[in-house]
Every structure is written in C-alpha cells, then in structure tokens.
Scaffold this active site. Structure first.
Site, short mmCIF file in Angstrom:
data_model
loop_
_atom_site.label_atom_id
_atom_site.label_comp_id
_atom_site.label_asym_id
_atom_site.label_seq_id
_atom_site.Cartn_x
_atom_site.Cartn_y
_atom_site.Cartn_z
N SER A 264 1.19 -1.32 -0.36
CA SER A 264 0.14 0.08 0.11
C SER A 264 0.77 1.33 -0.09
O SER A 264 2.22 0.91 0.69
CB SER A 264 -1.32 0.24 1.09
OG SER A 264 -0.48 0.29 2.62
N ASP A 265 0.53 2.44 -1.08
CA ASP A 265 1.22 3.10 -0.24
C ASP A 265 0.64 4.09 0.84
O ASP A 265 0.13 3.23 2.00
CB ASP A 265 0.39 4.53 -1.18
CG ASP A 265 0.59 6.07 -1.48
OD1 ASP A 265 2.11 6.15 -0.44
OD2 ASP A 265 0.98 6.48 -2.45
N PHE A 266 1.59 5.07 1.80
CA PHE A 266 1.39 5.03 3.08
C PHE A 266 -0.25 5.05 3.70
O PHE A 266 -0.23 6.56 3.26
CB PHE A 266 2.67 5.66 3.35
CG PHE A 266 3.60 5.35 3.69
CD1 PHE A 266 4.77 5.54 5.21
CD2 PHE A 266 4.68 4.07 2.69
CE1 PHE A 266 5.95 5.05 5.19
CE2 PHE A 266 5.29 3.90 3.24
CZ PHE A 266 6.22 4.70 4.44
N TRP A 267 -0.53 4.30 4.57
CA TRP A 267 -2.91 5.05 4.68
C TRP A 267 -3.51 5.01 3.75
O TRP A 267 -4.67 5.52 4.29
CB TRP A 267 -2.38 5.56 5.58
CG TRP A 267 -0.99 5.60 7.19
CD1 TRP A 267 -1.43 5.44 8.19
CD2 TRP A 267 -0.45 6.79 7.07
NE1 TRP A 267 -0.69 6.07 9.00
CE2 TRP A 267 0.43 5.80 8.41
CE3 TRP A 267 0.68 7.62 5.75
CZ2 TRP A 267 1.92 7.38 8.37
CZ3 TRP A 267 2.09 8.31 6.76
CH2 TRP A 267 2.54 8.29 7.88
N SER A 268 -2.95 4.29 2.78
CA SER A 268 -3.50 3.93 1.44
C SER A 268 -4.61 2.59 2.02
O SER A 268 -5.69 2.47 0.99
CB SER A 268 -3.17 3.88 0.29
OG SER A 268 -2.72 2.46 0.50
#
Length: 707
Positions: A264-268
């Site tokens: 994941s992208d960060f916090w996606s």
C-alpha cells in the site's frame, strides 16, 4: 542452525519454494506481524488535510517520524525489512533518519533526456546508494502520467506519454534491482493528481486505461521484472485502489503475469479482508488494518481465508529471497557523494531543454564581461532541489548558482565576472534588480517552480509573481537569458520578449555546475520536451470541464474525476483539437544544426523498421533525438502516438546512420489498440501513417503502409 531446522534457507530450492517453506513454519501471530509495517498508527487522514504547500508537506513529514520497516522475527531468521522512499534519490529511510544522499535531478528531467542509457545511470546511483544505506526496498520508479500540467508530483513522474514513461521506468527499475534492491513501481493506478488524493474517484473507459495509464506499469512488469508495486490512494471506478481486485489481481497478475508483491501507499489501506482478498499483500507503514484483531476476526467470520494471508507473505518473501535479503548483513556504508555528484553533473546537463535561442545568444562566451545572476533565492541563490514531500533527499552537498558559475568559468579559462542580485518574493526590490540588470553585460534570470507531493499547483503560472519579475528584467537588458528551474511545464506570458530560454528542471546537487556548463557551452543541450507546454492556462483538456479536473461531487460525498477526454491527453489532445502548443512534445534545440535525410520506412503488421541519416551541419558536437510516431487506423485514435525514439550523438560535419526496429509484439503495443471483446491489444486493418522527425510536430518525413 541447519537447513533441517530452517528448510527455507536451503539454497537448492527456488525462491518461491523457500518462501512457501517459511510460511508453512510460521504461527498465525507471526504471519500477521509480517503483514504490515512497524510504525505506531497515527491519524494521517486528519494530518493530511492540513497540507496546502511544500512547507506544509515538509512539516508533515517531520511530524510523522516514519519508521519504514517491518519488524524482524529473529526466531525465524527474518531480517528487519528496511524501506526507503524515492524516486529522485534515497529519501526518507527506515527510522526517518534518512542518510545524506545524492539529490538527483527530477524524474521529469530523465524523461526529457529521451535517453534510456542515461536513465540506467540514474537508476544505478539510486540502487547503489540504497544498498549503501542498508535498505532493502526503494519506492520507485513512479510512472503515473502528466495528465494535468499542475499535478503536484509531476516532478517525480516522467512524462505525459506512456511509452516514454515506461521505457525510462524500465531502465531505472532494472538498474536499481541490479543492486539486489527491490524496485517498487508506483502509484498503481491513475493517481495522476494530488487534489483530494485520499478520497477522489477516477472514472475512465477500459481502452483509455489500457492504452495510456496502465501501459507503463505493464512495461515495468514485463520488461523490468519489477519486484513490487505500490497501490494508489484514490478510488478507481468507485473502489479504492487497495481494494480493487480488477487492478490488483485480474490485470496485474492474470493479464501481465506479475510475480511480485503489492504494498500500500502509506495509509492507503482501507480494510483488512477486502484488501487481502483483492490482492494487496503488505500494509505500510503501520497496522491500522492488518492487525491481529482485524485479521483474526476476518478469519473467524470467513470474510478472509488463511490461504490469502499465506499468499501475501509468500509473494513478498519470494522477492526477499530473490534479492538475497535473508543472508545480507545490515552494514551501511558511507555513500560516495563525490563520485555520484560527478555523474549527476554529467546526466543533469543531458536533460536540459533549449526551448528558444532565436538570436544565438547561447552559448555565452567565457569572457562575457559582467554576468549578473538575478532571481528569487530558491532559484538564483541556492541550488534548486525540487520535490517537496516524501521523496525529499537530504543532500550530501549542493553547488549553488554563483559558486558553480565561477567554477565553470575557471575550468574554461575565462575572464567573465559573476555577481548575483536576489529579488524578494514580494518583488519589493524589483526596481533595484532592474537597475543592476541594466548595468550588466549579460543577465541570467533564474526562475522556476518547486512542486510538492500532497498539493497540486494553484495555476500554470510561475509562483510568487515571477512572471512579472522576468518581464521587467527582459525590458531592462536585451542580453538576457532566462533559465527555468521547474518541476513541470509552465505558462510564460513574457515569452515573445525573450530570445533565449533554457529549461533545466530542478537539478539538485550539481545545479550550479550544470547550469553554467550549459550556458557557457561546456555541454551542448540535447533534451526534449517530455510534456507539452501550453500557450495559456486555457489551453488544456480540463478547461471548461470541471468533471475532468478537479472533479465533481455526484452526491456520493467525494469528487469523481472523469477522464472523458479518452485517448486525447497530452500532445494527443493538442493535435486532435487543433490547439497550437507553446512548445510541443519532443521539441528541443541545440547549439548546432542537424539534417535528417534518406528516411526509409518498411511497415507491416509485424512492426515498423526505420532507417535514416543524421548529419550535424554545424560546427560543434551535439545530439539529436530521432522520434517515430504512428497514426493508427482505428476510430477514436488521436492523430499520433510515439512508438520509437533514439538519441544520436554526431560530431560536427559528420553523419550517422540511424536504425529503429519497432516490433509490434513489444510490451508497449506500438501498433495495437485495446479490444474490449478480445480482452487484448489487436493490430487494426487499414493504412498506418508513419512520421519520422525530431518532435511530435515534425511532419517533414511522412509515409504510410497498409495492414
């Protein structure tokens, strides 16, 4: 321990078999601990709402104090898995204590070089420095497209063209992975703007998705065997990218054969069961969703099966075994900033685009008399390191404009005298600047744009009233050169009054040397425009179409952006709609002149072969980029698409034979169109038009063949 105790360390097994053995021997708790990053969960969504500028993004990055790793499991021999950001150098590394590294020129400049060998050198620096820093993963390259000129991350994306972006991305990723570093393609997919990126939904038809926005990702998978992909923040057709089974499973794995893992992208990440079911394998940077409570509950209620937990881990561990991460000791070493700085200086100069040189003012004489550098401090006082946000690099050193120019003049044995005048950001001292400019023999105006992750630019104009500054300085002295240091193309209302304009992008570490090398002719510029420069802010696909950007709320509580322009994006939009650009895609001048002759084209359903002779008719060595475009005989296709290019260096008075072989079966499907029924690219029947030249607007050599 022996391989009987740890069968996954048996090197006679292949990488996947070793990963499977490891997962077989893990408890459920150990498995869940490896599904996510090791950071303490924070409310990133609330924090991100406060991002409105580059400075805001820098403050956010400092607050986050990201720990970019997965915690080790010593009892199983699983190392601390260390992740650093990219893609313009080694950014925020594990622990947020990023090493000082080489601040490279922006990725848009790599595309402007139209040179895959240069892209390989760029990736080699990144891969070496990531390894030197003891990291395992470099989050890059980023291959989203420049759909909008104002998109905040255009500086770390390559181009508006999918083939150019893919070719450069493949070269960068391959070089990174040559250092046993996992390269991670991002941001998958259609994360082509920063506006409302955590919430926005993107709607587009399948043909547009496949022929434009997915194409560079497909090339990364098939040509670079890239080890990882990063899923995007946004929704795609109503479903978050991290939960989008069609993208993560059907396209990425079934259609393309991807064997790596998806982070994941960060916090996606937005869910536990839905994300793992869709094909997400790894949550970063924390366990907001893939924690013990959520995963165990999902297993209990059968919304998630243990086989999918195992699948996610096997995918990542396979790549860790592939790149020897289980046996490589953590032993960071000092980065060779001097060596890599020299390379950055060489490649940085090859990216610059000479946009105008009407009166042949460039190159300047090394004995030019008094040379005044003038501009605002970000561009004229300090080396311009672009790229606000997570990709920011802590530079080992920086060469500022005036010291760099002094160095180059001395290297050339010149006598020109250099001074600077720094203009206030509110232009309070502009009158004094123009007076100083009037007294100089040569004025070098340095202006530009530094974009940032987290926010799109407010307009296509240079910020802080720099256009007014440039216009006044052009009036003050006829011998004025404008040097742009930009993250993306901009609108230039003063351009008709400027005879000489050089775009150098955000250069990073060697800014002062690179710009002076170009201005004084130590290097002949050879870059080409990788994304079209519009004449006015109204000249782009979104003008008058808010549904295209920034999107409209259709009663669902969030914006939906509709790519209703279809395939007409970038230079394809300008050509299809008869809009003249300020500087066309592929445009770029030189300090010498070239002649393209003896163009021969042989085309069929199997591909296109092009041969030509390139002659340097000037008196200095230089390089030109031969570009091949195709007009495809299929309804809805724009007039041209780039299908091949080659950069060729030629000595003065000499000629070079150029040959390009464009294979129809190549991963960029040069002759193909997406057929929804066939669920594949097909070569249509009809007459194909072939354009061979030195820009997207060059129609001097046109031929045709029929399929």
């Amino acid at each position: 321990m022996t391989t009987s105790d740890r069968p996954w360390m048996d090197e006679s097994l292949n990488d996947r078999e070793r990963a499977e053995k490891l997962v077989e021997n893990m408890t459920l708790e150990q498995k869940i601990a490896q599904l996510h990053g090791g950071m303490t969960t924070i409310d990133i969504y609330a924090m991100t709402n406060e991002v409105h500028s580059e400075e805001d993004m820098e403050q956010l990055a400092a607050q986050i104090n990201v720990e970019r790793h997965v915690k080790p499991l010593a009892e199983l021999g699983i190392p601390r898995f260390r992740i650093t950001n990219g893609p313009v150098g080694v950014g925020m590394g594990d622990g947020n204590d990023a090493p000082h590294a080489t601040a490279l020129p922006m990725t848009i400049g790599v595309a402007a070089s139209f040179d895959t060998e240069l892209a390989s050198k760029y990736g080699d620096i990144i891969g070496q420095e990531t390894a030197d820093a003891g990291q395992h993963v470099l989050e890059g390259p980023a291959v989203n497209l420049h759909r909008t000129v104002t998109a905040g991350r255009n500086f770390e994306y390559f181009s508006e063209d999918p083939y150019l972006s893919g070719a450069m991305g493949v070269a960068v990723a391959t070089s990174i992975q040559n250092h046993d570093i996992i390269a991670m393609g991002k941001h998958y997919a259609v994360n082509d703007q920063e506006y409302e990126r955590f919430r926005t939904n993107v709607e587009l038809d399948e043909q547009t998705l496949r022929e434009l926005y997915l194409l560079p990702f497909e090339m990364l998978v098939k040509d670079a065997q890239i080890a990882a992909m990063m899923s995007a923040y946004n929704r795609v057709r109503g479903t978050y990218a991290t939960e989008n089974r069609y993208l993560l499973n059907d396209v990425l794995r079934h259609d393309w054969g991807f064997e790596g893992y998806v982070q994941s992208d960060f916090w996606s990440t937005r869910s536990a069961a839905a994300s793992l079911n869709a094909g997400l394998d790894h949550e970063m940077p924390d366990a907001k969703w893939l924690n013990e409570d959520n995963v165990k509950s999902a297993l209990q209620d059968t919304s998630l099966e243990i086989e999918l937990v195992d699948r996610a881990l096997v995918r990542r561990f396979t790549q860790m075994f592939r790149f020897n991460h289980f046996t490589t000791e953590y032993n960071p070493v000092d980065i060779d900033g001097e060596k890599h700085g020299r390379i950055a200086r060489e490649i940085g100069a090859q990216m610059a685009v000479l946009l105008k040189n009407d009166e042949k003012m460039l190159p300047l004489s090394k004995d030019a008399g008094s040379v005044l550098i003038v501009g605002q401090e970000k561009f004229a006082k300090y080396a311009c390191q672009g790229g606000g946000g997570s990709s920011k690099v802590k530079p080992i050193y920086m060469v500022d404009p005036e010291p760099g120019m002094h160095d180059v003049i001395a290297e050339l044995g010149g006598s020109a005298e250099v001074s600077s005048f720094i203009v206030d950001t509110d232009l309070a001292n502009l009158d004094q600047a123009t007076e100083a400019a009037a007294r100089a023999d040569v004025v070098v105006v340095m202006a530009g744009l530094i974009a940032t992750e987290g926010a799109d630019s407010a307009s296509m104009l240079l910020p802080n009233e720099q256009n007014d500054m440039v216009a006044k300085l052009l009036e003050a002295n006829a011998n004025t050169v404008v040097v742009l240091k930009s993250s993306a193309p901009t609108v230039m209302p003063w351009l008709d009054d400027a005879a000489t304009v050089l775009e150098v992008w955000n250069q990073g570490v060697e800014d002062g040397h690179v710009v002076a090398d170009l201005l004084f002719g130590a290097v002949n510029p050879s870059g080409k425009v990788p994304t079209t420069y519009p004449r006015t802010e109204q000249d782009w696909l979104g003008h008058g179409h808010p549904e295209r950007y920034p999107g409209t709320d259709e009663g669902e509580g969030y914006n939906t952006i509709r790519y209703s322009e279809g395939l007409e994006m970038g230079y394809r939009w300008f050509q299809a709609n008869g809009v003249a650009p300020r500087f066309a895609f592929g445009h770029g001048l030189s300090y010498t002149d070239f002649e393209l002759s003896d163009v021969v084209v042989d085309g069929s359903a199997d591909g296109v072969k092009v041969s030509a002779t390139l002659t340097n008719t000037g008196d200095v060595a230089g390089a030109e980029v031969i570009q091949v475009y195709l007009g495809i005989p299929s309804d809805g296709q724009p007039p041209k698409r780039l299908v091949g290019f080659q950069k060729v260096s030629v000595e003065p008075g000499a000629s070079e034979k150029v040959e390009l072989d464009i294979d129809a079966s190549a991963t960029h499907h040069p002759l193909g169109v997406w057929d929804v029924v066939a669920h594949d690219f097909v070569v249509p029947s009809g007459e194909f038009t072939v354009y061979v030249g030195t820009s997207s607007e060059d129609d001097r050599n046109v031929s045709a063949f029929t399929v």
